[in-house]
Design a protein around this motif. Structure first.
Motif, PDB file in Angstrom:
ATOM      1  N   ALA A  12       1.051  -1.659   0.032  1.00  0.00           N
ATOM      2  CA  ALA A  12       0.567   0.158  -0.218  1.00  0.00           C
ATOM      3  C   ALA A  12       0.692   1.594   0.395  1.00  0.00           C
ATOM      4  O   ALA A  12       0.237   2.198  -0.314  1.00  0.00           O
ATOM      5  CB  ALA A  12      -1.013   0.194   1.130  1.00  0.00           C
ATOM      6  N   TYR A  13       2.584   1.496   0.157  1.00  0.00           N
ATOM      7  CA  TYR A  13       3.264   2.000   0.398  1.00  0.00           C
ATOM      8  C   TYR A  13       3.074   2.862   1.462  1.00  0.00           C
ATOM      9  O   TYR A  13       2.770   4.570   0.939  1.00  0.00           O
ATOM     10  CB  TYR A  13       3.003   3.154  -0.968  1.00  0.00           C
ATOM     11  CG  TYR A  13       2.706   2.690  -2.795  1.00  0.00           C
ATOM     12  CD1 TYR A  13       4.150   1.164  -2.578  1.00  0.00           C
ATOM     13  CD2 TYR A  13       2.089   2.345  -3.615  1.00  0.00           C
ATOM     14  CE1 TYR A  13       3.967   0.205  -3.501  1.00  0.00           C
ATOM     15  CE2 TYR A  13       2.672   1.790  -4.619  1.00  0.00           C
ATOM     16  CZ  TYR A  13       2.943   0.630  -4.874  1.00  0.00           C
ATOM     17  OH  TYR A  13       3.625  -0.088  -5.297  1.00  0.00           O
ATOM     18  N   THR A  14       2.079   2.303   2.467  1.00  0.00           N
ATOM     19  CA  THR A  14       2.250   3.557   3.448  1.00  0.00           C
ATOM     20  C   THR A  14       3.420   2.999   4.741  1.00  0.00           C
ATOM     21  O   THR A  14       3.619   1.953   4.905  1.00  0.00           O
ATOM     22  CB  THR A  14       1.163   3.703   4.052  1.00  0.00           C
ATOM     23  OG1 THR A  14       0.819   2.316   4.675  1.00  0.00           O
ATOM     24  CG2 THR A  14      -0.428   3.739   3.092  1.00  0.00           C
ATOM     25  N   THR A  16       3.117   3.519   9.082  1.00  0.00           N
ATOM     26  CA  THR A  16       1.908   3.960   9.962  1.00  0.00           C
ATOM     27  C   THR A  16       2.452   3.608  11.189  1.00  0.00           C
ATOM     28  O   THR A  16       2.897   3.181  11.908  1.00  0.00           O
ATOM     29  CB  THR A  16       0.708   2.533  10.128  1.00  0.00           C
ATOM     30  OG1 THR A  16       0.136   3.441   8.781  1.00  0.00           O
ATOM     31  CG2 THR A  16       0.114   3.645  10.395  1.00  0.00           C
ATOM     32  N   ARG A 129       0.818   8.632   2.857  1.00  0.00           N
ATOM     33  CA  ARG A 129       1.079   7.448   2.123  1.00  0.00           C
ATOM     34  C   ARG A 129       2.033   8.443   1.136  1.00  0.00           C
ATOM     35  O   ARG A 129       2.157   9.444   0.660  1.00  0.00           O
ATOM     36  CB  ARG A 129      -0.157   7.349   1.436  1.00  0.00           C
ATOM     37  CG  ARG A 129      -1.351   7.536   2.374  1.00  0.00           C
ATOM     38  CD  ARG A 129      -2.444   7.468   2.031  1.00  0.00           C
ATOM     39  NE  ARG A 129      -3.676   6.738   3.427  1.00  0.00           N
ATOM     40  CZ  ARG A 129      -4.127   5.873   3.143  1.00  0.00           C
ATOM     41  NH1 ARG A 129      -3.337   4.594   2.880  1.00  0.00           N
ATOM     42  NH2 ARG A 129      -5.493   5.236   4.937  1.00  0.00           N
TER      43      ARG A 129
END
Length: 330
Positions: A12-14, A16, A129
């Protein structure tokens, strides 16, 4: 350390980050929207930041500079995309050149901040993101994760210092760089009330008077870009008179107003012999009222020192007290 978890999702290219704090959500939120507070933790301890603009409203912009121990600088900016106070906000974060313009050599990141109540007090979830896996890996390699950990580790000390965020404190002045000063105060009133009090001539003449015995016989003011401004004060006993003239450069009601300003006098009615300043006013809702922040840019350090030495902060504090007592009290 307040950080509970750090998770990278390469699909998801994140990135967190979850952190927990023992203070109410509103207290944590206010630490992020006050430039004096966020610059105490945004960035690693060895690279403290200075925010020269921090709008904290949708469509707004923030500009900051991180300065290292050897004087090296790293500039960045936020473009505020959404704000739902005090629950969440989202910004586009990027690197900037020394003049504040975006540095397109590096990727930008969409950062989403969510503030929720928890058993301890509050939880902050930050989701970064990235536009691609390459961008994620590039910024992680540059130390983004370590920087966020170091920054988060400083928040506890800031949010626990409740006195530094107490509504009703007197006007504060902070020097920014060589030519700027930031004037800050929480005013007990809504953003709309404080905005109107700063742009309506009939209201300005009721509170922006300085010491007792002075009046404002001339007040030409407003918030339209390009509008010419003029205010004149008079000592009602001696007849002594002075004032300021300028023009509206930028306006985004009811949160931001940028104007120029020159001092005028009967001998110099247009202020041609006075240095010009750029005054950037930002209004942001916080617990207890509205955070008012002025960033004033002077021609040079000498002019800044001379103006501050006149007792400017004390005069502004007198006016803000009158604003709360006379205008906002109805």
């Amino acid at each position: 350390m307040p950080i509970t978890s750090v998770t990278t999702d390469t699909e998801a290219y994140t990135l967190t980050v979850v952190a927990d704090f023992t203070v109410p959500v509103r207290r944590l939120w206010d630490a992020y929207v006050d430039p004096r507070q966020i610059e105490r933790f945004w960035g690693p301890p060895e690279y403290p930041s200075t925010f020269t603009r921090h709008d904290a409203v949708a469509g707004g912009v923030s500009n900051y500079i991180m300065t290292g121990p050897d004087g090296d600088r790293s500039c960045g900016y936020w473009e505020w995309e959404s704000v739902d106070a005090p629950h969440s906000f989202a910004v586009r974060d990027g690197f900037a050149n020394d003049d504040g313009t975006p540095n397109t050599e590096f990727p930008t990141v969409r950062m989403e901040f969510a503030f929720t109540e928890s058993a301890l007090g509050s939880r902050l979830t930050t989701v970064s993101r990235f536009g691609s896996l390459e961008a994620l890996e590039q910024l992680k390699a540059m130390g983004m994760e370590e920087g966020m950990r170091a920054a988060m580790g400083q928040i506890d000390a800031v949010v626990e210092d409740l006195r530094s965020f107490a509504a009703g404190r007197e006007t504060e002045v902070q020097l920014l760089g060589e030519t700027q000063a930031r004037v800050s105060r929480i005013i007990r009133g809504s953003v709309e009330q404080v905005w109107q009090a700063h742009v309506d001539p009939s209201l300005l003449q009721r509170w922006q008077l300085g010491p007792d015995g002075w009046s404002m016989p001339v007040c030409e003011y407003g918030a339209e870009v390009g509008q010419r401004l003029r205010t004149e004060w008079q000592n009602d006993e001696s007849g002594e008179r002075f004032g300021f003239a300028g023009v509206v450069v930028e306006s985004a009601a009811p949160h931001r107003l940028v104007t120029t300003e020159r001092m005028i006098s009967p001998q110099d009615p247009e202020g041609s012999g006075s240095p010009e300043t750029l005054n950037e006013m930002t209004l942001v809702p916080v617990d207890g009222g509205t955070l008012l922040a002025y960033v004033i840019t002077y021609p040079d350090a000498t002019v800044r020192e001379a103006v501050l030495a006149t007792g400017m902060a004390e005069g502004m504090e007198t006016g803000y007290q009158r604003l709360e007592q006379v205008v906002l009290a109805g």
